[in-house]
Design a protein around this motif. Structure first.
Motif, PDB file in Angstrom:
ATOM      1  N   GLY A   1       5.898 -15.381  -2.030  1.00 43.41           N
ATOM      2  CA  GLY A   1       4.945 -15.833  -3.034  1.00 43.41           C
ATOM      3  C   GLY A   1       3.766 -16.577  -2.424  1.00 43.41           C
ATOM      4  O   GLY A   1       2.633 -16.470  -2.909  1.00 43.41           O
ATOM      5  N   THR A   2       4.028 -17.313  -1.348  1.00 37.23           N
ATOM      6  CA  THR A   2       2.957 -18.033  -0.649  1.00 37.23           C
ATOM      7  C   THR A   2       1.943 -17.059  -0.071  1.00 37.23           C
ATOM      8  O   THR A   2       0.716 -17.276  -0.151  1.00 37.23           O
ATOM      9  N   GLU A   3       2.435 -15.976   0.507  1.00 38.79           N
ATOM     10  CA  GLU A   3       1.539 -14.998   1.136  1.00 38.79           C
ATOM     11  C   GLU A   3       0.778 -14.183   0.090  1.00 38.79           C
ATOM     12  O   GLU A   3      -0.399 -13.850   0.292  1.00 38.79           O
ATOM     13  N   ILE A   4       1.415 -13.872  -1.027  1.00 31.21           N
ATOM     14  CA  ILE A   4       0.721 -13.151  -2.096  1.00 31.21           C
ATOM     15  C   ILE A   4      -0.389 -14.020  -2.685  1.00 31.21           C
ATOM     16  O   ILE A   4      -1.495 -13.536  -2.993  1.00 31.21           O
ATOM     17  N   THR A   5      -0.127 -15.312  -2.820  1.00 27.93           N
ATOM     18  CA  THR A   5      -1.162 -16.228  -3.295  1.00 27.93           C
ATOM     19  C   THR A   5      -2.340 -16.259  -2.326  1.00 27.93           C
ATOM     20  O   THR A   5      -3.509 -16.278  -2.761  1.00 27.93           O
ATOM     21  N   LYS A   6      -2.075 -16.269  -1.029  1.00 26.51           N
ATOM     22  CA  LYS A   6      -3.153 -16.217  -0.036  1.00 26.51           C
ATOM     23  C   LYS A   6      -4.008 -14.961  -0.219  1.00 26.51           C
ATOM     24  O   LYS A   6      -5.240 -15.018  -0.146  1.00 26.51           O
ATOM     25  N   LEU A   7      -3.344 -13.839  -0.451  1.00 22.52           N
ATOM     26  CA  LEU A   7      -4.069 -12.580  -0.644  1.00 22.52           C
ATOM     27  C   LEU A   7      -4.967 -12.647  -1.875  1.00 22.52           C
ATOM     28  O   LEU A   7      -6.162 -12.299  -1.815  1.00 22.52           O
ATOM     29  N   LEU A   8      -4.423 -13.114  -2.995  1.00 21.33           N
ATOM     30  CA  LEU A   8      -5.203 -13.181  -4.233  1.00 21.33           C
ATOM     31  C   LEU A   8      -6.322 -14.220  -4.137  1.00 21.33           C
ATOM     32  O   LEU A   8      -7.423 -14.008  -4.675  1.00 21.33           O
TER      33      LEU A   8
ATOM     34  N   ASP B   1     -17.608  -3.791   2.812  1.00 24.58           N
ATOM     35  CA  ASP B   1     -17.360  -4.968   3.659  1.00 24.58           C
ATOM     36  C   ASP B   1     -15.907  -5.423   3.568  1.00 24.58           C
ATOM     37  O   ASP B   1     -15.619  -6.547   3.122  1.00 24.58           O
ATOM     38  N   PRO B   2     -14.967  -4.598   3.997  1.00 24.16           N
ATOM     39  CA  PRO B   2     -13.553  -4.927   3.771  1.00 24.16           C
ATOM     40  C   PRO B   2     -13.103  -6.195   4.497  1.00 24.16           C
ATOM     41  O   PRO B   2     -13.431  -6.427   5.656  1.00 24.16           O
ATOM     42  N   LEU B   3     -12.355  -7.009   3.778  1.00 22.14           N
ATOM     43  CA  LEU B   3     -11.689  -8.156   4.356  1.00 22.14           C
ATOM     44  C   LEU B   3     -10.306  -7.646   4.793  1.00 22.14           C
ATOM     45  O   LEU B   3      -9.485  -7.301   3.951  1.00 22.14           O
ATOM     46  N   THR B   4     -10.097  -7.565   6.091  1.00 18.95           N
ATOM     47  CA  THR B   4      -8.884  -6.923   6.589  1.00 18.95           C
ATOM     48  C   THR B   4      -7.707  -7.889   6.620  1.00 18.95           C
ATOM     49  O   THR B   4      -7.801  -9.015   7.107  1.00 18.95           O
ATOM     50  N   ALA B   5      -6.593  -7.419   6.081  1.00 18.71           N
ATOM     51  CA  ALA B   5      -5.345  -8.169   6.069  1.00 18.71           C
ATOM     52  C   ALA B   5      -4.251  -7.273   6.619  1.00 18.71           C
ATOM     53  O   ALA B   5      -4.360  -6.045   6.591  1.00 18.71           O
ATOM     54  N   MET B   6      -3.199  -7.888   7.120  1.00 21.13           N
ATOM     55  CA  MET B   6      -2.038  -7.106   7.542  1.00 21.13           C
ATOM     56  C   MET B   6      -0.770  -7.852   7.151  1.00 21.13           C
ATOM     57  O   MET B   6      -0.672  -9.064   7.339  1.00 21.13           O
ATOM     58  N   ALA B   7       0.182  -7.103   6.594  1.00 17.42           N
ATOM     59  CA  ALA B   7       1.453  -7.681   6.158  1.00 17.42           C
ATOM     60  C   ALA B   7       2.538  -7.316   7.158  1.00 17.42           C
ATOM     61  O   ALA B   7       2.903  -6.146   7.294  1.00 17.42           O
ATOM     62  N   SER B   8       3.047  -8.312   7.867  1.00 19.50           N
ATOM     63  CA  SER B   8       4.068  -8.070   8.885  1.00 19.50           C
ATOM     64  C   SER B   8       4.703  -9.394   9.284  1.00 19.50           C
ATOM     65  O   SER B   8       4.042 -10.432   9.299  1.00 19.50           O
TER      66      SER B   8
ATOM     67  N   GLU C   1      -8.447 -10.465   9.642  1.00 22.84           N
ATOM     68  CA  GLU C   1      -8.959 -11.739   9.137  1.00 22.84           C
ATOM     69  C   GLU C   1      -7.891 -12.523   8.379  1.00 22.84           C
ATOM     70  O   GLU C   1      -7.896 -13.754   8.391  1.00 22.84           O
ATOM     71  N   LEU C   2      -7.018 -11.797   7.709  1.00 19.26           N
ATOM     72  CA  LEU C   2      -6.041 -12.447   6.839  1.00 19.26           C
ATOM     73  C   LEU C   2      -4.630 -11.994   7.226  1.00 19.26           C
ATOM     74  O   LEU C   2      -4.128 -10.985   6.732  1.00 19.26           O
ATOM     75  N   PRO C   3      -3.953 -12.740   8.103  1.00 20.75           N
ATOM     76  CA  PRO C   3      -2.571 -12.390   8.444  1.00 20.75           C
ATOM     77  C   PRO C   3      -1.623 -12.806   7.327  1.00 20.75           C
ATOM     78  O   PRO C   3      -1.669 -13.941   6.848  1.00 20.75           O
TER      79      PRO C   3
END
Length: 334
Positions: free
Chosen positions: A152-159, A252-259, A274-276
């Protein structure tokens, strides 16, 4: 007397069930294979007979064309695989259809976990703690430094990142089987009900999940969508597409990776994201040690991962254990 385990052999190509002449997740085609889940380092085509859950067989059908010689194994229902061996598939909590395999023979109970996690996941059944004499566990994140945050913490970061960058799209790199669908389901649970756009490589598995009863909401192919319509959107793609020419068509994509590896700074720099997002489908250190304590086996075998630290933990807690030397198990896409 329990504790001999002479009928289970650890071979570099997999776990061999000697009296049944069968293998678990073998690295090459065999006459009979019991498959824990659909990821390519555990599942492959070409076996004479493939035994797996119905969901894993469906996944393998899409990915590897497995159809003939398949035997569906419902959770919690023992099946005879020959040689006086009973096999029971139990939920592993890794991805849809993933299973631990409980083997019973000559008064001994052996569990082979495959890949697993203990944290919640709306796309698959949770890990079932089951007692056994021998516990064969993965150790992908088998170091004390690996303690994954709540998803939930990581999903909040994404949103929050999307809300702070309304003129950009958020491009999330995620493995096509399991990780992508989990992120989508968690986004829906967090209240994001807008369309989520998919790279073409993500579509078949997402549609299969939906056909197997996992709701994912409004999913749309990104093909042909005007660039202007993607500002503020969330797009899911394979990790390899984050830096591919394909991504240049996005606003202008803000790149994230989920791992799970996004907790390692060097991995973040290597990927250039940009967004781990530290989101793993494997057990972290706490989950690994807690699971061994919960199962409480007479002996533990540790494989495909960081075996040494978990072996040392077992020794310090007066638990009999040894490390195996299996090959061909890949953890790069977690």
């Amino acid at each position: 007397m329990p504790g001999c385990f002479t009928w289970i052999k650890a071979d570099p190509m997999g776990i061999r069930i000697v009296p049944a002449d069968a293998w678990i997740d073998p690295a090459r085609p065999v006459a009979r294979a019991l498959v824990t889940h659909g990821h390519a380092d555990h599942a492959r085509g070409g076996h004479g007979q493939t035994v797996a859950t119905a969901e894993t067989l469906a996944i393998m059908g899409v990915r590897y064309g497995v159809a003939e010689g398949a035997l569906s194994a419902p959770y919690h229902e023992p099946i005879s695989i020959g040689g006086g061996v009973l096999a029971t598939f139990l939920p592993a909590g890794h991805v849809l259809g993933s299973a631990q395999i409980l083997l019973e023979h000559a008064g001994e109970r052996v569990i082979v976990t495959g890949d697993y996690k203990r944290s919640s996941d709306p796309t698959c059944q949770p890990f079932a703690v089951t007692s056994c004499d021998l516990f064969i566990t993965e150790a992908t994140f088998g170091l004390p430094v690996f303690r994954h945050p709540p998803i939930g913490t990581e999903i909040t970061k994404l949103l929050d990142a999307r809300a702070s960058n309304p003129d950009r799209c958020v491009l999330v790199g995620a493995y096509a089987l399991g990780k992508a669908q989990r992120i989508i389901a968690e986004l829906r649970a967090a209240g994001w009900h807008e369309p989520i756009y998919l790279h073409g490589a993500m579509e078949p598995m997402c549609r299969l999940y939906e056909s197997l009863g996992i709701p994912l909401g409004d999913l749309r192919s990104i093909a042909g969508v005007p660039k202007t319509e993607l500002a503020g959107a969330i797009v899911i793609c394979p990790p390899s597409a984050l830096t591919d020419r394909w991504s240049r068509r996005l606003p202008d994509p803000l790149t994230a990776m989920a791992s799970g590896w996004m907790g390692v700074r060097q991995r973040v720099r290597q990927r250039g994201v940009e967004l781990p997002l530290v989101i793993s489908d494997h057990a972290d250190w706490n989950e690994l040690t807690t699971t061994i304590a919960d199962v409480n086996p007479a002996e533990t075998w540790i494989t495909h991962g960081r075996e040494d630290a978990l072996l040392r933990w077992c020794e310090l807690h007066q638990r009999k254990a040894r490390a195996l030397a299996l090959t061909g198990y890949d953890d790069e896409d977690d």
